[in-house]
Design an enzyme around this catalytic site. Sequence first.
Site, PDB file in Angstrom:
ATOM      1  CG  LEU A 125      -1.761  -1.233   1.432  1.00 25.01           C
ATOM      2  CD1 LEU A 125      -2.675  -1.062   2.626  1.00 25.01           C
ATOM      3  CD2 LEU A 125      -2.557  -1.527   0.168  1.00 25.01           C
ATOM      4  NE  ARG A 157      -0.432  10.528   9.947  1.00 24.20           N
ATOM      5  CZ  ARG A 157      -0.824   9.297  10.290  1.00 24.20           C
ATOM      6  NH1 ARG A 157      -0.894   8.958  11.564  1.00 24.20           N
ATOM      7  NH2 ARG A 157      -1.135   8.408   9.366  1.00 24.20           N
ATOM      8  CE1 TYR A 184      39.434  18.664 -12.093  1.00 15.57           C
ATOM      9  CE2 TYR A 184      40.382  19.794 -13.986  1.00 15.57           C
ATOM     10  CZ  TYR A 184      39.359  19.068 -13.414  1.00 15.57           C
ATOM     11  OH  TYR A 184      38.260  18.735 -14.157  1.00 15.57           O
TER      12      TYR A 184
END
Length: 456
Positions: free
Chosen positions: A9, A16, A366
């Site tokens: 389900l 809530r 890098y």
Amino acid sequence: MTNTYAIVLAAGQGTRMKSDLYKVLHPVCGKPMVEHVIDHIRSLNANRIVTIVGYGAEAVEEVLGEKSEYALQKEQLGTAHAVQQAEQLIGDLEGTTIVVCGDTPLIRPETMEALIAHHDKTSAKATILTAYADDPTGYGRIIRGEDGQVLRNVEQKDATEEEQKVTEINTGTYCFNNRALFETLKKVKNDNAQGEYYLPDVVGILQSENERVSAYVTEDFSETLGVNDRVVLSEAESVMRRRIAEKHMRNGVTIIHPDATYISADATIGRDTVLQPGTMIEGQTVIGEKCIIGPNSQLVNSVIGDNTTIYSSVILSSQIGNDTNVGPFAHIRPDSNVGNHVKIGNFVEVKKSTLGEGSKVSHLSYIGDSNVGSRVNVGCGTITVNYDGKNKYTTTIEDDAFIGCNSNLVAPVTVKQGAYVAAGSTITENVPENSLAIGRARQENKEDYVKKLNLK
Ligand code: UD1
Ligand code: CA
């Protein structure tokens, strides 16, 4: 063997939760709660799995994909009405059907299996999975007769004061005789406090028709947590986190501080690997044996070999080989493939690059869109200049090359096998095999110049 079917389900909005994200898609240990439920059910080899969707149907279907069939509940009129939507798909099949709520991610497959076994053994038409709660507030209560026989379930909002004292609760998981389920659903009414069609009423109706109904009590209340708001969401998270950590510890993984270590439900970790505090292992990450991970490392959807150390670093969707050291403070971005015996040191960023066996990028570099061969040394401060503001280009550094400190390699560019690049060079042209490239201004010393300027 009887055929088994499952109905999950997942059509409710989850008011809530106070969230734009549909309740059942809120993650617990990194995985949407409804997906936990579906994965548990799939491990039981059910013949058919039907998920009832409504609110956020498309989003739920996208997450679960082919793992389930779907039935749409257009209006959320209650859990009984939700189950009814599966009738067109499985209503006339013979067998046993397990119904599970999409917001109870902690119910273990072993418990579902035991429930089904109990149901089949007692030849009941309905069996409800129950538990005893210290604080039963919010849950449906199980009402038993004097002989202990289950009579019915009463919801919190419909319960008398006396009934509210009952601590045996409905976990929201049930087994039904499939035919009896769909026959009885037609008789469920909505004359209750919430004006909803309640699935647990099926149990009461069958009982009043003198059909056999029973309950299977699970020992561990924490399994049955129904996540209705974010407070319970965090409780579910910590129960699941502990459970996952225990599984790995029992398999030979050392976790220094389990409460400060976050491991996704789908991660794999080899024996004698040590996880230090603050570590997050996310998604489908696979870690080999004898690794040291952490402190404060984050690994997402990555594969790590054996004997490798990932020290205070971030690894995203990448592969790291065996006997390799990463970090501290390295950032390995997606689609990188770092080989065996590699060293990646502090403040190094690697993006969409490969690094071959034995290569070293020890400090402050890098490396982006690059193919780095084996035994390459990349000096401190080296940058692959891969972007011209519009397009990205590839840098290739072949085996045994040596890149001096603080070099810029302006892509597209290739440094051939065994070549050297002098420190401080900006390399814009390919460097041939075994040659030395120097691409920097020559130093000039002006003697006594300081005195001439009268600076001293
Ligand atoms: C439900 C049970 C309660 C049980 C508790 C366990 C009912 C009436 N009550 O209460 O006895 O103790 O679970 O956690 O069943 N859903 C739909 N369509 C709907 C309504 C709900 O698909 O029309 C789905 C929700 O998405 C959710 C699940 O059913 O996944 C349960 O619904 P929820 O509203 O959370 O029920 P509870 O009030 O928790
Ligand atoms: Ca609930």
